[in-house]
Write a protein that holds these residues in place. Structure first.
Motif, mmCIF file in Angstrom:
data_model
loop_
_atom_site.group_PDB
_atom_site.id
_atom_site.type_symbol
_atom_site.label_atom_id
_atom_site.label_comp_id
_atom_site.label_asym_id
_atom_site.label_seq_id
_atom_site.Cartn_x
_atom_site.Cartn_y
_atom_site.Cartn_z
ATOM 1 N N GLU A 20 0.727 -1.448 0.035
ATOM 2 C CA GLU A 20 0.258 -0.106 -0.276
ATOM 3 C C GLU A 20 1.015 1.184 0.056
ATOM 4 O O GLU A 20 0.656 2.332 0.126
ATOM 5 N N ALA A 21 2.305 1.008 0.278
ATOM 6 C CA ALA A 21 3.379 2.126 0.540
ATOM 7 C C ALA A 21 3.466 2.784 -1.017
ATOM 8 O O ALA A 21 4.060 3.920 -1.603
ATOM 9 N N PHE A 22 3.452 1.684 -2.176
ATOM 10 C CA PHE A 22 3.472 1.846 -3.725
ATOM 11 C C PHE A 22 2.630 3.495 -3.572
ATOM 12 O O PHE A 22 2.965 4.112 -4.767
ATOM 13 N N GLU A 23 1.286 3.320 -3.499
ATOM 14 C CA GLU A 23 0.405 4.492 -4.293
ATOM 15 C C GLU A 23 0.948 5.729 -3.221
ATOM 16 O O GLU A 23 1.350 6.978 -4.691
ATOM 17 N N PRO A 24 1.454 5.971 -2.424
ATOM 18 C CA PRO A 24 1.691 7.614 -1.975
ATOM 19 C C PRO A 24 3.133 8.179 -2.521
ATOM 20 O O PRO A 24 3.837 8.786 -2.883
ATOM 21 N N LEU A 25 4.150 6.901 -2.650
ATOM 22 C CA LEU A 25 5.556 6.464 -3.417
ATOM 23 C C LEU A 25 4.730 7.110 -5.013
ATOM 24 O O LEU A 25 6.402 8.095 -5.964
ATOM 25 N N VAL A 26 4.424 6.887 -5.889
ATOM 26 C CA VAL A 26 4.668 7.508 -7.408
ATOM 27 C C VAL A 26 3.565 8.306 -7.425
ATOM 28 O O VAL A 26 3.242 9.168 -8.222
ATOM 29 N N SER A 27 2.259 8.560 -6.010
ATOM 30 C CA SER A 27 1.144 9.491 -6.243
ATOM 31 C C SER A 27 1.960 11.036 -7.280
ATOM 32 O O SER A 27 1.202 12.105 -7.738
ATOM 33 N N PRO A 28 2.687 11.593 -6.018
ATOM 34 C CA PRO A 28 2.905 13.296 -7.322
ATOM 35 C C PRO A 28 3.748 13.128 -8.526
ATOM 36 O O PRO A 28 3.841 13.978 -9.081
ATOM 37 N N TYR A 29 3.782 12.111 -9.021
ATOM 38 C CA TYR A 29 4.792 11.845 -10.393
ATOM 39 C C TYR A 29 3.354 11.477 -11.409
ATOM 40 O O TYR A 29 3.679 11.334 -12.299
ATOM 41 N N ARG A 30 2.372 11.235 -11.109
ATOM 42 C CA ARG A 30 0.951 10.244 -11.681
ATOM 43 C C ARG A 30 1.064 11.280 -12.599
ATOM 44 O O ARG A 30 0.722 11.080 -14.052
ATOM 45 N N SER A 31 0.902 12.638 -12.674
ATOM 46 C CA SER A 31 0.458 13.709 -13.867
ATOM 47 C C SER A 31 1.410 14.042 -14.436
ATOM 48 O O SER A 31 1.273 14.256 -16.091
ATOM 49 N N GLN A 32 2.750 13.745 -14.308
ATOM 50 C CA GLN A 32 3.790 13.401 -14.888
ATOM 51 C C GLN A 32 4.082 13.019 -15.951
ATOM 52 O O GLN A 32 4.340 12.888 -16.964
ATOM 53 N N LEU A 33 3.763 11.282 -15.594
ATOM 54 C CA LEU A 33 3.753 10.398 -16.001
ATOM 55 C C LEU A 33 2.852 10.499 -17.282
ATOM 56 O O LEU A 33 3.258 9.794 -18.495
ATOM 57 N N LEU A 34 2.004 10.693 -16.937
ATOM 58 C CA LEU A 34 0.336 10.705 -18.149
ATOM 59 C C LEU A 34 1.300 11.959 -18.489
ATOM 60 O O LEU A 34 0.907 10.998 -20.242
ATOM 61 N N ALA A 35 1.187 13.360 -18.900
ATOM 62 C CA ALA A 35 1.953 14.337 -19.687
ATOM 63 C C ALA A 35 2.513 13.127 -20.532
ATOM 64 O O ALA A 35 2.992 13.637 -22.112
ATOM 65 N N LEU A 36 3.938 13.115 -20.152
ATOM 66 C CA LEU A 36 4.772 12.328 -20.863
ATOM 67 C C LEU A 36 4.644 11.342 -21.717
ATOM 68 O O LEU A 36 4.728 11.145 -23.068
ATOM 69 N N ALA A 37 3.629 10.162 -21.712
ATOM 70 C CA ALA A 37 3.358 8.838 -22.150
ATOM 71 C C ALA A 37 2.560 9.916 -23.066
ATOM 72 O O ALA A 37 2.459 9.033 -24.312
ATOM 73 N N SER A 38 1.692 10.557 -22.643
ATOM 74 C CA SER A 38 0.916 11.750 -23.641
ATOM 75 C C SER A 38 1.739 11.753 -24.899
ATOM 76 O O SER A 38 1.073 11.711 -26.472
ATOM 77 N N ARG A 39 2.524 12.660 -25.118
ATOM 78 C CA ARG A 39 3.547 13.741 -25.518
ATOM 79 C C ARG A 39 4.281 12.924 -26.791
ATOM 80 O O ARG A 39 4.651 12.905 -27.258
ATOM 81 N N LEU A 40 4.634 11.865 -26.134
ATOM 82 C CA LEU A 40 5.571 10.583 -27.229
ATOM 83 C C LEU A 40 4.403 9.871 -27.504
ATOM 84 O O LEU A 40 5.045 9.715 -29.086
ATOM 85 N N THR A 41 2.865 9.471 -27.434
ATOM 86 C CA THR A 41 2.243 8.905 -27.537
ATOM 87 C C THR A 41 1.509 9.284 -28.855
ATOM 88 O O THR A 41 1.222 8.720 -29.675
ATOM 89 N N ARG A 42 0.747 10.634 -28.377
ATOM 90 C CA ARG A 42 0.190 11.472 -29.038
ATOM 91 C C ARG A 42 -1.496 10.581 -29.055
ATOM 92 O O ARG A 42 -1.588 11.132 -30.201
ATOM 93 N N ASN A 43 -1.317 9.889 -28.626
ATOM 94 C CA ASN A 43 -3.155 9.133 -28.459
ATOM 95 C C ASN A 43 -3.560 8.611 -26.914
ATOM 96 O O ASN A 43 -2.262 8.295 -26.475
ATOM 97 N N ARG A 44 -4.299 9.316 -26.232
ATOM 98 C CA ARG A 44 -5.298 9.331 -24.647
ATOM 99 C C ARG A 44 -5.090 8.366 -24.536
ATOM 100 O O ARG A 44 -4.458 7.621 -23.046
ATOM 101 N N GLU A 45 -5.529 7.552 -25.539
ATOM 102 C CA GLU A 45 -5.770 5.601 -24.917
ATOM 103 C C GLU A 45 -4.007 4.734 -24.669
ATOM 104 O O GLU A 45 -4.308 4.500 -23.864
ATOM 105 N N GLU A 46 -3.670 5.199 -25.646
ATOM 106 C CA GLU A 46 -2.056 4.283 -25.531
ATOM 107 C C GLU A 46 -1.295 4.742 -24.559
ATOM 108 O O GLU A 46 -1.025 4.309 -23.648
#
Length: 187
Positions: A20-46
């Motif tokens: 359960e400690a994994f969620e607070p570990l990655v939580s601060p980076y979720r939006s940045q992770l998704l933004a990076l993935a969105s910019r690299l894939t250029r497809n929201r679902e992917e």
């Protein structure tokens, strides 16, 4: 950049079996992770798939994480690798079935947000950016997104991508030049 004490404690907790400690570990980076993935894939679902897979891979590999490194950069590196792997797989599939590749590109180019408040200018700007990013090689796109959009410095970008700082500078220079040329052509 070394990680902070809280991250070290959370990693120790996860490795000790308190998942359960994994969620607070990655939580601060979720939006940045998704933004990076969105910019690299250029497809929201992917992008959602890439971000989810990156988190899963990070969880599985946490025992091999080097605590002298930045956790954030390590997580971004996993996401960039996942996006790159998907790009390569898609390229192989498109090479085998070129008629499908054309339809896929057409479908992606036609994607727009359903936001009623978003005007025609916003849609045109988004399309211009997507077209401009298409002129870049996958490596140039990765470097440009990490350095200029995610605002990582040269050293962080080189660590995330597993290449030298010189390679980052070369790809970044090339990407910026190609983008300038593409924008000049379109306007």
């Amino acid at each position: 950049m070394r990680m902070n004490e809280t991250e070290e404690e959370l990693i120790a907790m996860v490795l000790a079996g308190r998942t359960e400690a994994f969620e607070p570990l990655v939580s601060p980076y979720r939006s940045q992770l998704l933004a990076l993935a969105s910019r690299l894939t250029r497809n929201r679902e992917e992008a959602l798939d890439v971000a989810q897979e990156a988190l899963l891979r990070a969880f599985r590999a946490l025992g091999r994480f080097d605590v002298s490194r930045s956790f954030r950069n390590w997580l971004l590196q996993i996401a960039a690798n996942e996006a790159r792997d998907r790009y390569r797989k898609r390229a192989r599939e498109h090479a085998a079935f070129p008629e499908v590749a054309g339809r896929t590109r057409s479908a992606l180019a036609g994607q727009t947000t359903a936001d009623p408040e978003a005007g025609q200018d916003r849609q045109e700007t988004r399309a211009d950016i997507l077209r401009a990013l298409d002129v870049l090689s996958p490596r140039e796109r990765e470097v440009f997104v990490l350095r200029d959009l995610e605002e990582l410095d040269i050293r962080e970008t080189s660590r995330v991508l597993g290449c030298s700082g010189l390679a980052v500078r070369v790809h970044l220079s090339s990407a910026r030049r190609k983008l300038r040329e593409a924008i000049r052509r379109d306007f």
